[in-house]
Design a protein around this motif. Structure first.
Motif, short mmCIF file in Angstrom:
data_model
loop_
_atom_site.label_atom_id
_atom_site.label_comp_id
_atom_site.label_asym_id
_atom_site.label_seq_id
_atom_site.Cartn_x
_atom_site.Cartn_y
_atom_site.Cartn_z
N HIS A 118 23.63 -57.36 -36.78
CA HIS A 118 23.12 -58.54 -37.48
C HIS A 118 21.61 -58.39 -37.77
N GLU A 121 21.30 -55.94 -40.57
CA GLU A 121 21.69 -56.60 -41.82
C GLU A 121 20.56 -57.51 -42.33
N ARG A 122 19.98 -58.31 -41.45
CA ARG A 122 18.88 -59.20 -41.84
C ARG A 122 17.67 -58.42 -42.33
N THR A 123 17.40 -57.29 -41.70
CA THR A 123 16.28 -56.45 -42.12
C THR A 123 16.46 -56.01 -43.56
N SER A 126 16.35 -58.99 -46.18
CA SER A 126 15.02 -59.53 -46.47
C SER A 126 14.17 -58.61 -47.34
#
Length: 141
Positions: A118, A121-123, A126
Protein backbone atom coordinates in the motif's frame (compact mmCIF):
# COMPACT_ATOMS: atom_id res chain seq x y z
CA UNK A 1 -0.23 -15.26 -3.91
CA UNK A 2 -1.64 -12.91 -1.32
CA UNK A 3 -4.70 -11.30 -2.90
CA UNK A 4 -4.07 -7.82 -4.38
CA UNK A 5 -0.38 -7.90 -3.46
CA UNK A 6 1.02 -7.32 -6.95
CA UNK A 7 1.37 -3.91 -8.55
CA UNK A 8 1.60 -2.93 -12.19
CA UNK A 9 2.82 0.56 -12.92
CA UNK A 10 2.99 2.48 -16.17
CA UNK A 11 5.48 5.32 -16.59
CA UNK A 12 8.16 6.67 -18.88
CA UNK A 13 10.04 7.83 -15.78
CA UNK A 14 12.26 4.74 -15.38
CA UNK A 15 14.43 4.39 -18.50
CA UNK A 16 17.32 1.99 -18.97
CA UNK A 17 20.35 3.33 -17.09
CA UNK A 18 23.79 3.75 -18.68
CA UNK A 19 25.67 0.46 -18.32
CA UNK A 20 22.58 -1.43 -17.15
CA UNK A 21 22.74 -3.78 -20.15
CA UNK A 22 26.12 -5.04 -18.90
CA UNK A 23 24.74 -5.43 -15.37
CA UNK A 24 21.59 -7.45 -16.05
CA UNK A 25 21.57 -11.23 -16.20
CA UNK A 26 18.30 -11.77 -18.04
CA UNK A 27 18.08 -9.93 -21.36
CA UNK A 28 15.73 -6.90 -21.31
CA UNK A 29 14.86 -7.29 -17.61
CA UNK A 30 15.48 -3.68 -16.60
CA UNK A 31 14.59 -1.88 -13.39
CA UNK A 32 17.63 -0.16 -11.92
CA UNK A 33 16.08 3.34 -12.27
CA UNK A 34 12.93 2.10 -10.52
CA UNK A 35 14.99 0.60 -7.67
CA UNK A 36 16.93 3.84 -7.24
CA UNK A 37 13.67 5.80 -7.17
CA UNK A 38 12.15 3.55 -4.50
CA UNK A 39 15.35 3.59 -2.44
CA UNK A 40 15.05 7.38 -2.35
CA UNK A 41 11.27 7.70 -1.82
CA UNK A 42 10.19 4.80 0.43
CA UNK A 43 12.14 5.90 3.53
CA UNK A 44 10.05 9.10 3.54
CA UNK A 45 7.02 6.84 4.10
CA UNK A 46 8.62 4.70 6.81
CA UNK A 47 9.98 1.87 4.66
CA UNK A 48 13.76 1.46 4.65
CA UNK A 49 15.57 0.12 1.60
CA UNK A 50 18.94 -1.33 2.68
CA UNK A 51 19.93 -2.47 -0.80
CA UNK A 52 18.87 -3.66 -4.22
CA UNK A 53 20.51 -5.92 -6.75
CA UNK A 54 20.02 -7.54 -10.10
CA UNK A 55 18.90 -11.16 -10.16
CA UNK A 56 18.61 -13.55 -13.10
CA UNK A 57 14.83 -12.98 -13.24
CA UNK A 58 14.74 -9.20 -12.57
CA UNK A 59 15.56 -6.91 -9.62
CA UNK A 60 15.48 -7.56 -5.86
CA UNK A 61 14.72 -4.55 -3.64
CA UNK A 62 15.12 -5.29 0.08
CA UNK A 63 12.58 -3.43 2.26
CA UNK A 64 12.11 -3.10 6.02
CA UNK A 65 9.19 -1.63 7.93
CA UNK A 66 9.76 -1.86 11.67
CA UNK A 67 10.72 -5.47 12.41
CA UNK A 68 9.15 -6.75 9.20
CA UNK A 69 11.46 -7.55 6.28
CA UNK A 70 10.81 -8.73 2.74
CA UNK A 71 11.78 -7.79 -0.78
CA UNK A 72 10.03 -6.37 -3.79
CA UNK A 73 10.63 -8.42 -6.91
CA UNK A 74 10.68 -6.04 -9.87
CA UNK A 75 10.12 -7.09 -13.46
CA UNK A 76 10.06 -4.91 -16.55
CA UNK A 77 7.64 -5.57 -19.40
CA UNK A 78 9.18 -8.53 -21.27
CA UNK A 79 7.58 -7.32 -24.53
CA UNK A 80 9.05 -3.80 -24.33
CA UNK A 81 11.16 -2.57 -27.21
CA UNK A 82 13.65 -0.05 -25.88
CA UNK A 83 12.82 1.68 -22.59
CA UNK A 84 10.16 -0.25 -20.65
CA UNK A 85 7.04 1.70 -19.72
CA UNK A 86 5.45 -1.03 -17.57
CA UNK A 87 6.83 -2.70 -14.47
CA UNK A 88 5.45 -5.40 -12.19
CA UNK A 89 6.26 -5.33 -8.46
CA UNK A 90 5.58 -8.43 -6.39
CA UNK A 91 6.35 -9.19 -2.75
CA UNK A 92 8.94 -11.87 -2.08
CA UNK A 93 6.50 -13.35 0.45
CA UNK A 94 3.66 -14.97 -1.44
CA UNK A 95 1.90 -16.95 1.30
CA UNK A 96 -0.34 -15.39 3.96
CA UNK A 97 1.44 -17.24 6.76
CA UNK A 98 5.02 -18.26 7.45
CA UNK A 99 6.70 -20.35 10.08
CA UNK A 100 8.11 -18.49 13.09
CA UNK A 101 10.73 -20.40 15.03
CA UNK A 102 10.63 -17.87 17.86
CA UNK A 103 6.88 -18.38 18.30
CA UNK A 104 7.01 -22.03 17.19
CA UNK A 105 3.92 -21.66 15.01
CA UNK A 106 2.73 -20.18 11.74
CA UNK A 107 2.10 -16.43 11.86
CA UNK A 108 -0.01 -14.29 9.54
CA UNK A 109 2.22 -11.88 7.59
CA UNK A 110 -0.36 -10.85 4.98
CA UNK A 111 -1.20 -7.57 6.75
CA UNK A 112 2.49 -6.61 6.82
CA UNK A 113 2.94 -7.49 3.15
CA UNK A 114 -0.17 -5.55 2.11
CA UNK A 115 0.83 -2.57 4.27
CA UNK A 116 4.17 -2.30 2.45
CA UNK A 117 2.49 -2.73 -0.93
CA UNK A 118 0.00 0.00 0.00
CA UNK A 119 2.87 2.39 0.80
CA UNK A 120 4.53 1.56 -2.52
CA UNK A 121 1.23 2.08 -4.34
CA UNK A 122 0.70 5.47 -2.64
CA UNK A 123 4.25 6.50 -3.52
CA UNK A 124 3.60 5.87 -7.19
CA UNK A 125 0.07 7.30 -7.13
CA UNK A 126 1.38 10.60 -5.75
CA UNK A 127 3.90 10.96 -8.59
CA UNK A 128 2.42 12.81 -11.57
CA UNK A 129 4.93 11.06 -13.88
CA UNK A 130 3.41 7.65 -13.12
CA UNK A 131 0.37 7.35 -15.38
CA UNK A 132 -1.19 4.20 -13.89
CA UNK A 133 -0.91 2.01 -10.79
CA UNK A 134 -3.08 -1.10 -10.58
CA UNK A 135 -3.33 -3.98 -8.09
CA UNK A 136 -3.40 -7.62 -9.16
CA UNK A 137 -3.79 -11.03 -7.54
CA UNK A 138 -0.91 -12.53 -9.51
CA UNK A 139 1.91 -11.71 -11.91
CA UNK A 140 0.40 -9.20 -14.36
CA UNK A 141 2.60 -9.99 -17.40
Amino acid sequence: MISQSCLLIESKKFPIQPGEDQEITNERMYGKALCTYLQEHLPRAGVNVPFFCNEDWGWWLEVERGDFKMALCIYSDPEAEGNPEKYALMPSIDKETKWSWSRFRRVDVSKDVLAVMHIVERTFASDKDVSAVTRHDDFPF
